[in-house]
Design a protein around this motif. Structure first.
Motif, PDB file in Angstrom:
ATOM      1  N   ARG A 644       0.811  -1.219   0.020  1.00  0.00           N
ATOM      2  CA  ARG A 644      -0.150   0.075  -0.063  1.00  0.00           C
ATOM      3  C   ARG A 644       0.916   1.437   0.039  1.00  0.00           C
ATOM      4  N   SER A 646       0.931   5.336   1.348  1.00  0.00           N
ATOM      5  CA  SER A 646       0.282   6.436   2.162  1.00  0.00           C
ATOM      6  C   SER A 646       0.496   8.059   1.641  1.00  0.00           C
ATOM      7  N   GLY A 675      -8.353   0.086  -1.144  1.00  0.00           N
ATOM      8  CA  GLY A 675      -7.585  -0.495  -0.010  1.00  0.00           C
ATOM      9  C   GLY A 675      -6.019  -0.334  -0.424  1.00  0.00           C
ATOM     10  N   ARG A 678      -3.771   4.625   1.694  1.00  0.00           N
ATOM     11  CA  ARG A 678      -3.835   5.118   2.999  1.00  0.00           C
ATOM     12  C   ARG A 678      -3.683   6.813   2.988  1.00  0.00           C
ATOM     13  N   ARG A 701     -12.845   5.534   4.858  1.00  0.00           N
ATOM     14  CA  ARG A 701     -12.727   4.221   5.513  1.00  0.00           C
ATOM     15  C   ARG A 701     -13.989   3.422   5.220  1.00  0.00           C
ATOM     16  N   SER A 706      -7.589   3.118   4.508  1.00  0.00           N
ATOM     17  CA  SER A 706      -7.172   3.215   5.808  1.00  0.00           C
ATOM     18  C   SER A 706      -6.587   4.700   6.307  1.00  0.00           C
ATOM     19  N   LEU A 708      -4.248   6.811   8.689  1.00  0.00           N
ATOM     20  CA  LEU A 708      -2.934   6.842   9.506  1.00  0.00           C
ATOM     21  C   LEU A 708      -2.938   8.219  10.312  1.00  0.00           C
ATOM     22  N   CYS A 727      -9.460   5.769  12.853  1.00  0.00           N
ATOM     23  CA  CYS A 727      -8.261   5.671  12.258  1.00  0.00           C
ATOM     24  C   CYS A 727      -7.626   4.265  12.550  1.00  0.00           C
ATOM     25  N   ASP A 728      -6.996   3.762  11.607  1.00  0.00           N
ATOM     26  CA  ASP A 728      -6.321   2.395  11.439  1.00  0.00           C
ATOM     27  C   ASP A 728      -4.835   2.011  11.979  1.00  0.00           C
ATOM     28  N   GLU A 812       0.368  -6.470   4.634  1.00  0.00           N
ATOM     29  CA  GLU A 812      -0.333  -6.314   5.715  1.00  0.00           C
ATOM     30  C   GLU A 812      -1.507  -7.181   5.661  1.00  0.00           C
ATOM     31  N   SER A 814      -5.396  -7.324   6.125  1.00  0.00           N
ATOM     32  CA  SER A 814      -6.427  -6.485   5.764  1.00  0.00           C
ATOM     33  C   SER A 814      -7.093  -5.847   7.139  1.00  0.00           C
ATOM     34  N   THR A 815      -7.452  -4.316   7.266  1.00  0.00           N
ATOM     35  CA  THR A 815      -7.898  -3.821   8.253  1.00  0.00           C
ATOM     36  C   THR A 815      -9.113  -3.256   8.055  1.00  0.00           C
TER      37      THR A 815
END
Length: 815
Positions: A644, A646, A675, A678, A701, A706, A708, A727-728, A812, A814-815
């Motif tokens: 991912r 950011s 996804g 971020r 979201r 995500s 941050l 937030c994640d 990572e 998945s959140t």
């Protein structure tokens, strides 16, 4: 039958014609006499009717009010019993014809109609019937009718007419005989001459006499015609001149009335001045005396204007000016002064000496006041009354000139002042409260100024001060401190007590020769005070500030060009999983490969972009580049998952009404799964949970992106709202990481923070990891990810792609 003298002499025809004219005139006179007699008779009859009507009305009212009409009938019966002239009968009745009173002429049956409207001097009826309305009891309308006999008047009129006819006939005969004698002396040409003279007298100047014959009267006719022709020409010229003069007078009168000016005429030799009524009204002089004394007029002029008035007047009297013109103030009856403008021109004799002077005077008081107000407004601030920037610079230029004349033995300082959090006052209490605060600050500044100092409002909440006689910087700082104390005094505003604070930039006049540059340098010092971040800070100007300001201005233009021409680059810094050291994601960071300065650090242009309102355009550029490289990585990965990325969002972007929609549209335009991206925001953005940031981030979201939190733990009580924000991941600020090895208490705080974040389901990234020891400590504390130079510097897209596909990639959960 012809008479021998009839064709050769005009006398007989003249006499006959004259006699006929006289006969006609006498006939008209007789007819007019008869008419006048008839008019007199009518007047007498009307008077008789009115007198009787008045008397009868009075008697009817007097007896009728007592209900004694029978008594009234008896009285009138006795009065009219044997009357055969004047009032002969009286009838009073109701509206339905019932008679209440019937006196006189008992043999008359009924009530004859009213014939008084046609009664005049030539009326042939000897009995006039008059009917008038009468108010009876209970407001009932009845009538009063009476008869007047005019037989005597008719007989008198007849006798007078007959006698007048006889007298007229005798007069005609006598007139004929008299005219016969006079006609003997008259001639036809004299009659023509008389008629012609009458025509000339009536204005028929083109009338001429026949010039037949050679006798004296014929020559008289010729001379008369010459005289008439000359008179016609002369009168024509006079009429033309009079018409032009009248038109000129009308134009002048209309012009004077339209201008609403007064007129004056100074007889220099006599020492008197004629003033028109309007002139007296304008100048405050007495209108009872049209002739005024020049000394009296001079005595009513304002003392400050007398000298200029005298000078203008003397110059014109000497012939040095074509027109006298002066603006000055005249004292009025109430003691006040009114602005007037006087114009005039002198008349001069053969030797050029003025002997008379005349002109006009105008009331320009309102115009002058408006002009003075415009001049004041052009150089002063309308809110505070302080000088504005233009007038302040004039004072600074004057001080510089004084410094140069004194060979640098005279110094001064220029201060630039602005209020802290003034925008907050406007936003919280309204602009009216902000204006009131500016007024109070201006009063505080005035109270601090020494004699000779100048204060100005140069824009918004910014003021400028000129402190004269400053030779030592320490002296200026003492005055600055006194100014700050006065401004900081508590003030009551909009129901609240405020403690205004200010920032001040100081520039000394040393090494300055331009007022604009001096004020600019004071602004540069003020900007330095702003950037210091300390409330109430004072900054003295030094040369490096000017260099910094110039550099900022240059960078501003170059940054706009770079954004427009795609001159910014995006680098990627890996974020690794501390458990195994694999790359989990990247942070997209903007870089500026400057054509002359090389690679510029973000802290040199990111704040500038925020100041200029370019930060949204810049961050959207980073988002677009990140999406493009993610697509490229997906093609290289051949279906394998890629890390991912950011991207950072500035706090200023959350004021945009549809920030989330713009971000989502950009991601969808590239066809990427949300996804894979971020967004990073600083914790200060989320400090206000009810602000727009919370809704924007929650919307992102909801589609799978995500969130941050960057710089976690700095400036705000992050733990107090961590459980409420969307937030994640959180990023521990580098200030914690750098001191982690040497501060045991800090290690415990960081460890507990990581543990708390995990309890809330939030993963932790530690940034600015630069040593293996820091890596080991954070791994032991259970920190999830790390970022810093220990792993990799930010990489250009090619280097990032090489690193990514030349190493094992871990993703990572998945959140």
């Amino acid at each position: 039958m012809k008479f021998p003298f009839w064709s050769t002499s005009i006398r007989a025809r003249l006499l006959l014609a004259s006699t006929v004219v006289q006969v006609l005139l006498l006939t008209l006179l007789l007819a007019n006499s008869v008419r006048l007699m008839n008019d007199a008779t009518s007047a007498s009859l009307e008077t008789l009717i009115d007198q009787n009507a008045t008397m009868l009305h009075a008697m009817a009212a007097a007896y009728g009010d007592q209900g004694q009409f029978d008594v009234l009938q008896d009285v009138l019966g006795e009065l009219l019993g044997e009357a055969d002239e004047g009032l002969v009968y009286v009838r009073i009745g109701t509206a339905d014809g019932h008679l209440l009173v019937s006196a006189g002429m008992p043999g008359m049956t009924g009530v004859p109609p009213d014939n008084s409207e046609v009664a005049d001097g030539s009326h042939h009826n000897e009995l006039i019937h008059v009917r008038r309305p009468l108010l009876l009891e209970r407001n009932e309308i009845g009538f009063l009718q009476f008869g007047v006999s005019v037989s005597v008047l008719a007989a008198a009129r007849k006798a007078i007419t007959e006698q007048g006819a006889v007298i007229a006939l005798v007069e005609i005969l006598l007139t004929f005989a008299l005219l016969s004698g006079i006609g003997f002396l008259l001639t036809r040409k004299l009659s023509r001459l008389l008629a012609s003279s009458q025509a000339i007298a009536e204005g028929r100047l083109n009338h001429r006499l026949p010039e037949d014959g050679h006798d004296e009267l014929s020559r008289l006719s010729q001379h008369f015609n010459v005289m008439a022709a000359n008179l016609q020409d002369r009168i024509g010229e006079l009429q033309d001149t009079a018409a032009r003069l009248k038109a000129s007078e009308q134009r002048y009168e209309l012009a004077i009335q339209g201008a609403h000016d007064g007129l004056w005429d100074w007889d220099i030799a006599a020492g008197s001045v004629y003033c028109s009524p309007r002139c007296c009204e304008i100048t405050g002089l007495s209108a009872d005396r049209p002739l005024q004394s020049p000394t009296d007029i001079l005595g009513r002029i304002h003392p400050l204007d007398v000298s200029a008035y005298r000078n203008e007047l003397v110059q014109h009297l000497k012939g040095n000016s074509a027109q006298f013109k002066a603006e000055y103030r005249m004292r009025q009856h109430d003691g006040s002064y009114c602005w007037v403008m006087k114009r005039g021109v002198a008349l001069r004799g053969p030797h050029g000496r003025a002997f008379r002077m005349a002109g006009s005077i105008s009331d320009i008081h309102l115009h002058k006041l408006a002009q003075m107000q415009l001049q004041f407004d052009a150089l002063h601030d309308s809110l505070t009354g302080l000088p504005n920037r233009a007038l302040f610079l004039e004072h600074v230029h004057s001080a510089l000139g004084q410094q140069q004349r004194r060979a640098n033995h005279f110094g001064f300082a220029v201060l630039a002042i602005d209020l802290e959090r003034f925008r907050l006052v406007n936003d919280s209490f309204g602009h009216a409260a902000g204006d009131e605060l500016l007024k109070k600050v201006a009063e505080a500044i005035r109270a601090t100024l020494r004699q000779g100092d100048v204060a100005a409002r140069v824009g918004g909440d910014q003021f400028a001060l000129l402190l004269n006689g400053i030779d030592d910087p320490a002296e200026s700082l003492r005055l600055v401190e006194a100014l700050r104390e006065n401004i900081a005094k508590p003030t009551w505003l909009a129901g609240h007590t405020l403690y205004p604070k200010c920032r001040i930039g100081v520039a000394l006049s040393t090494d300055h020769d331009d007022g604009e540059a001096l004020l600019r340098d004071a602004d540069n010092a003020l900007q330095q005070a702003r950037e210091g971040g300390c409330e109430g800070r004072v900054a003295m100007f030094h040369a490096s500030m000017h260099t910094h300001a110039l550099q900022t201005l240059r960078l501003e233009g170059e940054l706009r060009t770079a954004l427009r021409n795609d001159g910014l680059a995006v680098h990627f810094q890996p974020i690794v999983a501390l458990a195994d050291g694999s790359i989990s994601s990247f942070e997209a960071l903007v870089r500026w490969p400057h054509p002359t300065e090389g690679m510029l650090a973000p802290d040199l242009f990111i704040p500038l972009a925020e100041t200029l309102g370019l930060i949204h355009e810049l961050d959207m550029l980073v988002l677009r580049r990140a999406c493009e490289h993610l697509l490229q990585w997906q093609r290289r990965a051949n279906g394998e998952p890629v890390p991912r990325v950011s991207v950072n969002l500035s706090a200023l972007q959350f004021s945009r009404p549809d920030l989330a929609g713009e971000i989502i549209a950009e991601v969808r335009r590239h066809g990427l799964p949300p996804g894979l991206l971020r967004v990073e925001v600083t914790e200060s953005v989320l400090a206000e949970t009810s602000g727009p940031a919370t809704q924007v981030l929650q919307r992102l979201r909801d589609i799978g992106m995500s969130v941050l939190i960057d710089d976690f733990g700095t400036g705000y009580s992050a733990l107090s709202y961590l459980h409420t924000i969307p937030c994640d991941l959180v990023k521990l600020d580098g200030s914690f990481v750098r001191s982690l090895e040497h501060d045991e208490r800090l290690r415990k705080i960081v460890a507990r923070s990581i543990e708390l974040a995990h309890d809330l389901g939030i993963r932790v990234v530690a940034e600015c990891i630069e040593t293996p020891e820091q890596d080991a400590l954070l791994r032991a504390m259970g920190c999830d990810y790390g970022q810093g130079y220990h792993y990799s510097r930010p990489l250009d897209p090619l280097a990032a792609e090489h690193l990514l596909f030349g190493a094992t990639t871990a993703t990572e959960a998945s959140t």
